[in-house]
Enzyme design. Structure first.
Site, PDB file in Angstrom:
ATOM      1  N   SER A 107     -20.287   0.058 141.083  1.00 66.62           N
ATOM      2  CA  SER A 107     -19.653   0.499 142.323  1.00 66.62           C
ATOM      3  C   SER A 107     -20.600   0.977 143.406  1.00 66.62           C
ATOM      4  O   SER A 107     -20.188   1.146 144.546  1.00 66.62           O
ATOM      5  CB  SER A 107     -18.639   1.584 142.019  1.00 66.62           C
ATOM      6  OG  SER A 107     -19.302   2.798 141.773  1.00 66.62           O
ATOM      7  N   HIS A 118     -13.789  -0.817 138.380  1.00 63.60           N
ATOM      8  CA  HIS A 118     -13.823  -1.268 139.787  1.00 63.60           C
ATOM      9  C   HIS A 118     -13.409  -2.728 139.949  1.00 63.60           C
ATOM     10  O   HIS A 118     -13.615  -3.307 141.013  1.00 63.60           O
ATOM     11  CB  HIS A 118     -15.205  -1.027 140.396  1.00 63.60           C
ATOM     12  CG  HIS A 118     -15.476   0.424 140.605  1.00 63.60           C
ATOM     13  ND1 HIS A 118     -15.014   1.123 141.689  1.00 63.60           N
ATOM     14  CD2 HIS A 118     -16.107   1.328 139.815  1.00 63.60           C
ATOM     15  CE1 HIS A 118     -15.360   2.394 141.581  1.00 63.60           C
ATOM     16  NE2 HIS A 118     -16.029   2.543 140.453  1.00 63.60           N
ATOM     17  N   THR A 174      -9.270   2.094 134.654  1.00 64.74           N
ATOM     18  CA  THR A 174      -8.588   3.253 135.227  1.00 64.74           C
ATOM     19  C   THR A 174      -7.274   2.822 135.851  1.00 64.74           C
ATOM     20  O   THR A 174      -7.113   1.651 136.221  1.00 64.74           O
ATOM     21  CB  THR A 174      -9.466   3.927 136.303  1.00 64.74           C
ATOM     22  OG1 THR A 174      -8.797   5.108 136.763  1.00 64.74           O
ATOM     23  CG2 THR A 174      -9.695   3.019 137.493  1.00 64.74           C
ATOM     24  N   LYS A 209      -7.681   3.789 140.564  1.00 62.95           N
ATOM     25  CA  LYS A 209      -8.330   3.116 141.687  1.00 62.95           C
ATOM     26  C   LYS A 209      -7.389   2.029 142.223  1.00 62.95           C
ATOM     27  O   LYS A 209      -6.416   2.360 142.876  1.00 62.95           O
ATOM     28  CB  LYS A 209      -9.732   2.683 141.295  1.00 62.95           C
ATOM     29  CG  LYS A 209     -10.625   3.954 141.139  1.00 62.95           C
ATOM     30  CD  LYS A 209     -11.982   3.792 140.534  1.00 62.95           C
ATOM     31  CE  LYS A 209     -12.652   5.168 140.407  1.00 62.95           C
ATOM     32  NZ  LYS A 209     -13.841   5.176 139.573  1.00 62.95           N
ATOM     33  N   THR A 215      -2.168  17.030 126.584  1.00 61.45           N
ATOM     34  CA  THR A 215      -0.828  16.652 127.047  1.00 61.45           C
ATOM     35  C   THR A 215      -0.884  15.277 127.693  1.00 61.45           C
ATOM     36  O   THR A 215      -1.798  14.986 128.462  1.00 61.45           O
ATOM     37  CB  THR A 215      -0.321  17.703 128.052  1.00 61.45           C
ATOM     38  OG1 THR A 215      -0.271  18.965 127.383  1.00 61.45           O
ATOM     39  CG2 THR A 215       1.061  17.356 128.582  1.00 61.45           C
ATOM     40  N   THR A 238     -26.953  10.286 142.777  1.00 62.80           N
ATOM     41  CA  THR A 238     -26.027   9.176 142.523  1.00 62.80           C
ATOM     42  C   THR A 238     -26.757   7.842 142.628  1.00 62.80           C
ATOM     43  O   THR A 238     -26.489   6.906 141.881  1.00 62.80           O
ATOM     44  CB  THR A 238     -24.839   9.239 143.516  1.00 62.80           C
ATOM     45  OG1 THR A 238     -24.271  10.550 143.459  1.00 62.80           O
ATOM     46  CG2 THR A 238     -23.759   8.226 143.186  1.00 62.80           C
TER      47      THR A 238
HETATM   48  C1  LIG Z   1     -14.272   6.241 138.522  1.00 60.25           C
HETATM   49  C2  LIG Z   1     -14.949   5.641 137.325  1.00 60.25           C
HETATM   50  C3  LIG Z   1     -14.556   5.973 136.028  1.00 60.25           C
HETATM   51  C4  LIG Z   1     -13.588   7.082 135.753  1.00 60.25           C
HETATM   52  O1  LIG Z   1     -12.280   6.736 136.041  1.00 60.25           O
HETATM   53  P1  LIG Z   1     -11.263   7.882 136.462  1.00 60.25           P
HETATM   54  O2  LIG Z   1      -9.932   7.326 136.158  1.00 60.25           O
HETATM   55  O3  LIG Z   1     -11.512   8.169 137.915  1.00 60.25           O
HETATM   56  O4  LIG Z   1     -11.589   9.081 135.624  1.00 60.25           O
HETATM   57  C5  LIG Z   1     -15.093   5.280 134.960  1.00 60.25           C
HETATM   58  N1  LIG Z   1     -16.015   4.315 135.159  1.00 60.25           N
HETATM   59  C6  LIG Z   1     -16.444   3.985 136.391  1.00 60.25           C
HETATM   60  C7  LIG Z   1     -17.450   2.919 136.545  1.00 60.25           C
HETATM   61  C8  LIG Z   1     -15.940   4.658 137.511  1.00 60.25           C
HETATM   62  O5  LIG Z   1     -16.401   4.362 138.727  1.00 60.25           O
END
Ligand SMILES: *Cc1c(COP(=O)(O)O)cnc(C)c1O
Length: 409
Positions: free
Chosen positions: A190, A218, A246, A249, A279, A365
Protein backbone atom coordinates in the site's frame (compact mmCIF):
# COMPACT_ATOMS: atom_id res chain seq x y z
CA UNK A 1 9.73 6.88 43.90
CA UNK A 2 9.57 6.09 40.24
CA UNK A 3 8.80 9.11 38.08
CA UNK A 4 6.16 7.64 35.78
CA UNK A 5 5.10 10.95 34.29
CA UNK A 6 8.58 11.78 32.98
CA UNK A 7 8.84 8.37 31.37
CA UNK A 8 5.67 9.00 29.39
CA UNK A 9 6.78 12.54 28.54
CA UNK A 10 10.12 11.22 27.33
CA UNK A 11 8.37 8.68 25.13
CA UNK A 12 6.29 11.38 23.46
CA UNK A 13 9.32 13.71 23.30
CA UNK A 14 11.33 11.11 21.42
CA UNK A 15 8.62 10.81 18.78
CA UNK A 16 8.47 14.61 18.46
CA UNK A 17 12.25 14.91 18.12
CA UNK A 18 12.24 12.40 15.30
CA UNK A 19 9.60 14.50 13.53
CA UNK A 20 7.02 11.73 13.59
CA UNK A 21 4.60 13.03 16.19
CA UNK A 22 1.14 12.54 14.72
CA UNK A 23 -1.84 14.84 14.85
CA UNK A 24 -5.10 13.27 13.67
CA UNK A 25 -7.44 15.22 11.43
CA UNK A 26 -10.84 15.48 13.15
CA UNK A 27 -13.22 14.64 10.31
CA UNK A 28 -16.88 13.92 9.88
CA UNK A 29 -17.46 12.08 6.62
CA UNK A 30 -20.69 13.11 4.96
CA UNK A 31 -22.72 10.07 3.89
CA UNK A 32 -24.01 10.54 0.37
CA UNK A 33 -21.30 13.11 -0.37
CA UNK A 34 -18.06 11.13 0.07
CA UNK A 35 -15.25 11.88 -0.45
CA UNK A 36 -16.38 15.12 1.15
CA UNK A 37 -16.02 15.58 4.87
CA UNK A 38 -16.22 18.33 7.46
CA UNK A 39 -13.06 18.98 9.39
CA UNK A 40 -13.13 20.46 12.88
CA UNK A 41 -10.10 22.61 13.67
CA UNK A 42 -8.58 22.78 17.14
CA UNK A 43 -10.35 26.09 17.78
CA UNK A 44 -13.68 24.42 17.03
CA UNK A 45 -14.23 26.09 13.64
CA UNK A 46 -15.21 23.91 10.69
CA UNK A 47 -13.94 23.49 7.15
CA UNK A 48 -15.27 21.50 4.17
CA UNK A 49 -12.60 19.17 2.82
CA UNK A 50 -12.17 16.55 0.11
CA UNK A 51 -10.54 13.40 1.46
CA UNK A 52 -7.85 12.02 -0.86
CA UNK A 53 -6.34 9.34 1.35
CA UNK A 54 -9.22 7.14 2.45
CA UNK A 55 -8.98 3.37 2.19
CA UNK A 56 -12.74 3.23 1.60
CA UNK A 57 -11.59 2.82 -1.99
CA UNK A 58 -14.97 2.47 -3.67
CA UNK A 59 -17.13 4.53 -1.34
CA UNK A 60 -18.91 1.39 -0.11
CA UNK A 61 -18.95 2.99 3.35
CA UNK A 62 -21.80 5.18 2.15
CA UNK A 63 -23.54 2.83 -0.28
CA UNK A 64 -27.31 2.64 0.37
CA UNK A 65 -27.22 -1.17 0.07
CA UNK A 66 -24.73 -1.30 2.94
CA UNK A 67 -26.39 1.36 5.07
CA UNK A 68 -29.83 -0.24 4.71
CA UNK A 69 -28.47 -3.64 5.69
CA UNK A 70 -26.79 -2.17 8.76
CA UNK A 71 -29.89 -0.26 9.87
CA UNK A 72 -32.08 -3.29 9.33
CA UNK A 73 -29.73 -5.49 11.38
CA UNK A 74 -29.80 -3.01 14.25
CA UNK A 75 -33.58 -2.92 14.15
CA UNK A 76 -33.81 -6.71 14.08
CA UNK A 77 -31.02 -7.74 16.42
CA UNK A 78 -29.87 -4.71 18.41
CA UNK A 79 -26.42 -3.24 18.90
CA UNK A 80 -23.81 -5.71 20.11
CA UNK A 81 -23.17 -9.38 19.40
CA UNK A 82 -23.45 -10.10 23.11
CA UNK A 83 -20.46 -12.33 23.50
CA UNK A 84 -17.60 -14.24 21.97
CA UNK A 85 -18.37 -16.60 19.11
CA UNK A 86 -18.35 -19.47 21.60
CA UNK A 87 -20.62 -17.78 24.14
CA UNK A 88 -23.73 -16.61 22.27
CA UNK A 89 -21.87 -14.26 19.90
CA UNK A 90 -22.43 -16.27 16.72
CA UNK A 91 -25.09 -14.32 14.89
CA UNK A 92 -26.76 -15.40 11.69
CA UNK A 93 -25.05 -12.66 9.68
CA UNK A 94 -21.61 -13.81 10.83
CA UNK A 95 -22.35 -17.34 9.65
CA UNK A 96 -23.74 -16.14 6.30
CA UNK A 97 -20.84 -13.75 5.85
CA UNK A 98 -18.25 -16.48 6.43
CA UNK A 99 -19.96 -18.65 3.83
CA UNK A 100 -20.05 -15.77 1.37
CA UNK A 101 -16.37 -14.96 1.95
CA UNK A 102 -15.28 -18.58 1.56
CA UNK A 103 -17.16 -18.84 -1.74
CA UNK A 104 -15.69 -15.50 -2.93
CA UNK A 105 -12.13 -16.78 -2.50
CA UNK A 106 -13.12 -20.27 -3.68
CA UNK A 107 -12.09 -21.80 -0.38
CA UNK A 108 -13.88 -24.32 1.81
CA UNK A 109 -14.17 -22.01 4.80
CA UNK A 110 -13.57 -18.55 6.20
CA UNK A 111 -13.17 -17.16 9.71
CA UNK A 112 -14.02 -13.65 10.90
CA UNK A 113 -11.87 -11.58 13.24
CA UNK A 114 -12.52 -8.14 14.71
CA UNK A 115 -10.04 -6.54 12.28
CA UNK A 116 -7.52 -7.37 9.60
CA UNK A 117 -4.79 -6.61 12.11
CA UNK A 118 -6.15 -9.19 14.52
CA UNK A 119 -6.64 -11.72 11.71
CA UNK A 120 -2.96 -11.45 10.75
CA UNK A 121 -1.62 -11.33 14.28
CA UNK A 122 -3.74 -14.21 15.57
CA UNK A 123 -3.38 -16.49 12.55
CA UNK A 124 0.37 -16.09 12.07
CA UNK A 125 1.02 -16.61 15.79
CA UNK A 126 -1.31 -19.62 15.97
CA UNK A 127 0.15 -21.38 12.93
CA UNK A 128 3.35 -21.65 14.95
CA UNK A 129 1.51 -23.54 17.72
CA UNK A 130 -0.13 -25.90 15.25
CA UNK A 131 3.05 -26.53 13.26
CA UNK A 132 5.91 -26.94 15.77
CA UNK A 133 9.26 -26.03 14.22
CA UNK A 134 7.58 -23.80 11.61
CA UNK A 135 9.95 -21.49 9.74
CA UNK A 136 8.35 -18.33 8.35
CA UNK A 137 9.71 -16.48 5.31
CA UNK A 138 8.40 -12.93 5.35
CA UNK A 139 8.58 -10.21 2.68
CA UNK A 140 10.58 -7.19 3.91
CA UNK A 141 7.68 -4.82 3.32
CA UNK A 142 5.03 -6.87 5.09
CA UNK A 143 2.50 -4.99 7.21
CA UNK A 144 3.07 -4.42 10.94
CA UNK A 145 0.24 -6.83 11.82
CA UNK A 146 1.96 -9.69 10.01
CA UNK A 147 5.28 -8.89 11.66
CA UNK A 148 3.53 -8.80 15.05
CA UNK A 149 1.99 -12.24 14.51
CA UNK A 150 5.23 -13.76 13.26
CA UNK A 151 7.19 -12.37 16.23
CA UNK A 152 4.51 -13.25 18.76
CA UNK A 153 4.91 -16.96 18.05
CA UNK A 154 8.70 -16.75 18.44
CA UNK A 155 9.53 -19.19 15.63
CA UNK A 156 12.53 -19.08 13.33
CA UNK A 157 11.93 -16.41 10.72
CA UNK A 158 13.70 -15.09 7.68
CA UNK A 159 13.00 -11.81 5.92
CA UNK A 160 13.44 -11.83 2.16
CA UNK A 161 14.09 -8.67 0.17
CA UNK A 162 10.87 -7.19 -1.12
CA UNK A 163 9.44 -9.28 -3.94
CA UNK A 164 12.90 -10.76 -4.56
CA UNK A 165 12.20 -14.38 -5.48
CA UNK A 166 15.85 -15.29 -5.85
CA UNK A 167 16.48 -14.19 -2.30
CA UNK A 168 13.41 -16.10 -1.13
CA UNK A 169 14.65 -19.19 -2.91
CA UNK A 170 18.12 -18.89 -1.37
CA UNK A 171 16.60 -18.72 2.11
CA UNK A 172 14.21 -21.60 1.47
CA UNK A 173 16.99 -23.76 0.06
CA UNK A 174 19.08 -23.21 3.19
CA UNK A 175 16.30 -24.41 5.53
CA UNK A 176 15.95 -28.08 6.56
CA UNK A 177 14.07 -29.95 3.86
CA UNK A 178 11.53 -31.57 6.16
CA UNK A 179 10.74 -28.54 8.34
CA UNK A 180 7.27 -26.97 7.99
CA UNK A 181 7.59 -23.65 6.16
CA UNK A 182 5.36 -20.70 5.37
CA UNK A 183 5.89 -17.86 2.91
CA UNK A 184 4.01 -14.73 4.07
CA UNK A 185 3.48 -11.85 1.65
CA UNK A 186 1.01 -9.27 0.36
CA UNK A 187 -0.50 -8.75 -3.07
CA UNK A 188 -0.82 -4.96 -3.32
CA UNK A 189 1.74 -3.12 -1.17
CA UNK A 190 0.00 0.00 0.00
CA UNK A 191 2.87 2.48 0.30
CA UNK A 192 4.62 1.87 -3.04
CA UNK A 193 1.51 0.66 -4.87
CA UNK A 194 3.36 -2.28 -6.42
CA UNK A 195 1.92 -5.76 -6.85
CA UNK A 196 3.71 -8.97 -5.91
CA UNK A 197 4.46 -11.73 -8.40
CA UNK A 198 1.95 -14.23 -7.05
CA UNK A 199 2.61 -16.99 -9.58
CA UNK A 200 6.36 -16.75 -9.12
CA UNK A 201 6.15 -16.71 -5.33
CA UNK A 202 3.79 -19.68 -5.24
CA UNK A 203 6.04 -21.59 -7.60
CA UNK A 204 9.13 -21.05 -5.44
CA UNK A 205 7.24 -21.84 -2.23
CA UNK A 206 5.86 -25.08 -3.66
CA UNK A 207 9.24 -26.21 -4.87
CA UNK A 208 10.43 -26.15 -1.25
CA UNK A 209 7.23 -27.56 0.25
CA UNK A 210 6.21 -24.28 1.88
CA UNK A 211 2.65 -23.12 2.52
CA UNK A 212 1.64 -19.68 1.24
CA UNK A 213 -0.05 -16.93 3.27
CA UNK A 214 -1.28 -13.92 1.31
CA UNK A 215 -2.53 -10.58 2.68
CA UNK A 216 -4.99 -9.18 0.10
CA UNK A 217 -6.12 -6.29 2.29
CA UNK A 218 -5.49 -3.65 -0.40
CA UNK A 219 -6.80 -5.78 -3.25
CA UNK A 220 -10.00 -7.40 -2.04
CA UNK A 221 -13.03 -5.87 -3.72
CA UNK A 222 -10.75 -4.15 -6.22
CA UNK A 223 -9.19 -6.79 -8.49
CA UNK A 224 -10.37 -9.91 -10.28
CA UNK A 225 -13.60 -10.56 -12.15
CA UNK A 226 -15.69 -10.75 -8.95
CA UNK A 227 -13.37 -8.63 -6.81
CA UNK A 228 -11.78 -11.50 -4.88
CA UNK A 229 -8.36 -9.88 -5.28
CA UNK A 230 -5.10 -10.31 -7.17
CA UNK A 231 -5.20 -14.08 -6.63
CA UNK A 232 -8.44 -14.13 -8.61
CA UNK A 233 -7.05 -11.77 -11.27
CA UNK A 234 -3.97 -13.96 -11.68
CA UNK A 235 -5.94 -17.22 -11.62
CA UNK A 236 -4.20 -18.64 -8.53
CA UNK A 237 -6.95 -18.64 -5.87
CA UNK A 238 -6.66 -22.41 -5.52
CA UNK A 239 -2.89 -22.26 -5.06
CA UNK A 240 -2.75 -19.90 -2.07
CA UNK A 241 -3.13 -21.81 1.18
CA UNK A 242 -4.36 -18.99 3.42
CA UNK A 243 -5.80 -15.69 2.22
CA UNK A 244 -6.19 -12.85 4.71
CA UNK A 245 -8.32 -9.72 4.10
CA UNK A 246 -10.05 -6.80 5.75
CA UNK A 247 -13.67 -5.70 5.67
CA UNK A 248 -12.58 -2.17 6.57
CA UNK A 249 -11.12 -0.91 3.31
CA UNK A 250 -12.83 -1.53 -0.05
CA UNK A 251 -15.68 -3.37 1.69
CA UNK A 252 -16.25 -0.13 3.59
CA UNK A 253 -17.19 -1.50 7.01
CA UNK A 254 -14.92 -3.16 9.60
CA UNK A 255 -13.51 -6.56 10.49
CA UNK A 256 -11.01 -9.03 9.08
CA UNK A 257 -10.93 -12.66 8.00
CA UNK A 258 -8.99 -15.58 6.66
CA UNK A 259 -10.15 -18.02 3.98
CA UNK A 260 -8.60 -21.47 3.55
CA UNK A 261 -9.25 -25.22 3.57
CA UNK A 262 -11.86 -26.20 6.17
CA UNK A 263 -9.34 -28.05 8.31
CA UNK A 264 -7.01 -25.04 8.46
CA UNK A 265 -9.85 -22.71 9.43
CA UNK A 266 -11.09 -25.22 12.01
CA UNK A 267 -7.64 -25.44 13.59
CA UNK A 268 -7.22 -21.65 13.77
CA UNK A 269 -10.77 -21.32 15.13
CA UNK A 270 -9.91 -23.81 17.86
CA UNK A 271 -6.48 -22.46 18.81
CA UNK A 272 -6.30 -18.70 18.16
CA UNK A 273 -6.59 -16.72 21.36
CA UNK A 274 -7.27 -13.52 19.40
CA UNK A 275 -10.32 -15.21 17.90
CA UNK A 276 -11.62 -17.14 20.90
CA UNK A 277 -11.45 -14.62 23.73
CA UNK A 278 -13.01 -11.53 22.22
CA UNK A 279 -16.56 -10.36 21.62
CA UNK A 280 -17.53 -11.01 18.03
CA UNK A 281 -18.42 -8.39 15.43
CA UNK A 282 -21.90 -6.97 15.99
CA UNK A 283 -24.80 -7.79 13.64
CA UNK A 284 -24.74 -4.36 12.01
CA UNK A 285 -21.13 -4.80 10.89
CA UNK A 286 -21.48 -8.35 9.61
CA UNK A 287 -24.77 -7.53 7.87
CA UNK A 288 -23.24 -4.42 6.28
CA UNK A 289 -20.15 -6.33 5.17
CA UNK A 290 -22.29 -9.12 3.72
CA UNK A 291 -24.36 -6.66 1.68
CA UNK A 292 -21.18 -4.91 0.55
CA UNK A 293 -19.43 -8.12 -0.54
CA UNK A 294 -22.50 -9.25 -2.51
CA UNK A 295 -22.65 -5.86 -4.21
CA UNK A 296 -18.92 -5.88 -4.99
CA UNK A 297 -19.11 -9.35 -6.50
CA UNK A 298 -21.91 -8.34 -8.84
CA UNK A 299 -20.57 -4.95 -9.94
CA UNK A 300 -17.28 -5.19 -11.85
CA UNK A 301 -17.93 -1.73 -13.35
CA UNK A 302 -17.04 -0.25 -9.94
CA UNK A 303 -13.57 -1.78 -10.27
CA UNK A 304 -13.22 -0.47 -13.82
CA UNK A 305 -14.24 3.04 -12.74
CA UNK A 306 -11.79 2.88 -9.83
CA UNK A 307 -8.86 1.91 -12.07
CA UNK A 308 -9.81 4.60 -14.59
CA UNK A 309 -9.84 7.31 -11.91
CA UNK A 310 -6.43 6.24 -10.60
CA UNK A 311 -4.96 6.23 -14.12
CA UNK A 312 -6.45 9.67 -14.76
CA UNK A 313 -4.90 11.16 -11.62
CA UNK A 314 -1.51 9.66 -12.48
CA UNK A 315 -1.79 11.16 -15.98
CA UNK A 316 -2.78 14.62 -14.74
CA UNK A 317 0.00 14.80 -12.16
CA UNK A 318 2.52 13.60 -14.74
CA UNK A 319 1.38 16.36 -17.11
CA UNK A 320 2.60 19.02 -14.66
CA UNK A 321 5.81 17.15 -13.85
CA UNK A 322 4.76 15.94 -10.41
CA UNK A 323 6.48 12.65 -9.75
CA UNK A 324 4.14 9.73 -9.21
CA UNK A 325 6.31 6.88 -7.96
CA UNK A 326 7.03 4.47 -10.80
CA UNK A 327 6.64 1.52 -8.47
CA UNK A 328 2.86 1.89 -8.57
CA UNK A 329 1.07 -0.49 -10.90
CA UNK A 330 -2.10 -0.33 -8.81
CA UNK A 331 -4.84 2.09 -7.78
CA UNK A 332 -2.54 3.72 -5.24
CA UNK A 333 -1.00 7.03 -6.35
CA UNK A 334 2.11 7.77 -4.27
CA UNK A 335 3.66 11.16 -5.03
CA UNK A 336 7.34 11.43 -4.26
CA UNK A 337 8.46 14.38 -2.11
CA UNK A 338 11.70 13.01 -0.68
CA UNK A 339 11.96 15.26 2.36
CA UNK A 340 10.01 14.99 5.64
CA UNK A 341 9.72 18.73 6.27
CA UNK A 342 8.45 19.48 2.76
CA UNK A 343 6.12 16.53 2.92
CA UNK A 344 4.46 17.66 6.15
CA UNK A 345 4.42 21.30 5.00
CA UNK A 346 2.79 20.55 1.65
CA UNK A 347 0.21 18.35 3.36
CA UNK A 348 -0.60 21.08 5.93
CA UNK A 349 -0.96 23.73 3.22
CA UNK A 350 -3.15 21.52 1.04
CA UNK A 351 -5.48 21.09 3.98
CA UNK A 352 -5.57 24.59 5.39
CA UNK A 353 -5.51 26.58 2.14
CA UNK A 354 -7.21 24.26 -0.32
CA UNK A 355 -9.41 21.96 1.77
CA UNK A 356 -7.57 18.95 0.39
CA UNK A 357 -6.79 16.22 2.90
CA UNK A 358 -3.90 13.85 2.23
CA UNK A 359 -1.63 12.85 5.08
CA UNK A 360 2.17 12.91 4.80
CA UNK A 361 3.89 9.53 4.83
CA UNK A 362 7.21 9.85 6.57
CA UNK A 363 9.78 7.63 8.29
CA UNK A 364 9.40 5.03 9.82
CA UNK A 365 6.40 4.07 7.64
CA UNK A 366 8.69 4.50 4.62
CA UNK A 367 12.52 4.81 4.40
CA UNK A 368 14.07 8.25 5.00
CA UNK A 369 14.46 10.23 1.78
CA UNK A 370 11.39 8.61 0.22
CA UNK A 371 8.78 10.69 2.04
CA UNK A 372 5.60 10.90 0.00
CA UNK A 373 1.95 11.82 -0.24
CA UNK A 374 -0.32 8.87 -0.90
CA UNK A 375 -3.48 9.53 -2.90
CA UNK A 376 -6.29 7.01 -3.22
CA UNK A 377 -8.76 8.29 -5.83
CA UNK A 378 -12.15 6.58 -5.81
CA UNK A 379 -14.90 6.46 -8.43
CA UNK A 380 -16.44 9.38 -6.49
CA UNK A 381 -13.48 11.72 -7.04
CA UNK A 382 -14.79 13.67 -10.04
CA UNK A 383 -12.97 15.77 -12.63
CA UNK A 384 -13.57 19.02 -10.74
CA UNK A 385 -11.97 17.56 -7.61
CA UNK A 386 -9.01 16.37 -9.67
CA UNK A 387 -8.63 19.79 -11.30
CA UNK A 388 -8.62 21.44 -7.87
CA UNK A 389 -6.07 18.94 -6.56
CA UNK A 390 -3.67 19.20 -9.50
CA UNK A 391 -3.83 23.02 -9.53
CA UNK A 392 -3.17 23.19 -5.79
CA UNK A 393 -0.25 20.76 -6.03
CA UNK A 394 1.19 22.62 -9.00
CA UNK A 395 1.08 25.91 -7.07
CA UNK A 396 2.61 24.39 -3.94
CA UNK A 397 5.32 22.54 -5.85
CA UNK A 398 6.41 25.92 -7.22
CA UNK A 399 6.09 27.77 -3.92
CA UNK A 400 7.93 25.13 -1.89
CA UNK A 401 10.41 24.41 -4.66
CA UNK A 402 9.82 20.67 -4.71
CA UNK A 403 11.78 18.90 -7.46
CA UNK A 404 9.82 18.00 -10.60
CA UNK A 405 10.28 15.69 -13.51
CA UNK A 406 10.08 16.92 -17.07
CA UNK A 407 6.36 17.08 -17.81
CA UNK A 408 5.01 14.08 -19.68
CA UNK A 409 2.08 14.56 -22.00
C1 LIG B 1 -4.79 -2.03 7.02
C2 LIG B 1 -3.98 -3.28 6.86
C3 LIG B 1 -4.20 -4.40 7.66
C4 LIG B 1 -5.11 -4.36 8.84
O1 LIG B 1 -6.45 -4.36 8.49
P1 LIG B 1 -7.50 -3.67 9.46
O2 LIG B 1 -8.78 -4.31 9.13
O3 LIG B 1 -7.43 -2.20 9.19
O4 LIG B 1 -7.05 -3.97 10.86
C5 LIG B 1 -3.54 -5.58 7.36
N1 LIG B 1 -2.66 -5.64 6.34
C6 LIG B 1 -2.39 -4.57 5.57
C7 LIG B 1 -1.43 -4.71 4.46
C8 LIG B 1 -3.03 -3.35 5.82
O5 LIG B 1 -2.73 -2.28 5.08
Amino acid sequence: MYDYKSAFEAAVGKVREEGRYRVFADLKRVAGRFPRAVRRREDGSEQDVVVWCSNDYLGMGQHPVVLDAMKSAVDQAGAGAGGTRNISGTTRWAVDLERELAAWHRKEAALLFTSGYVANEATLATLQKILPGLIIFSDALNHASMIAGIRHGGCERHVFRHNDLEHLETLLAAAPKDAPKLVAFESVYSMDGDIADLKGTIEVARRYGAMTYLDEVHAVGLYGETGAGIAERDGVLDQIDIIECTLGKAVGVMGGYIAADAVIVDAIRSWASGFIFTTSLPPALTAGALASVRHLKANPQLRAAHQARAAELKRRLGAVGIQVMESSTSHIVPVFVGDPVHCKMVSDMLLEEFGIYVQPINYPTVPRGTERLRFTPSPDHDDAMMDALVQAMDALWTRCNVARLPAVA
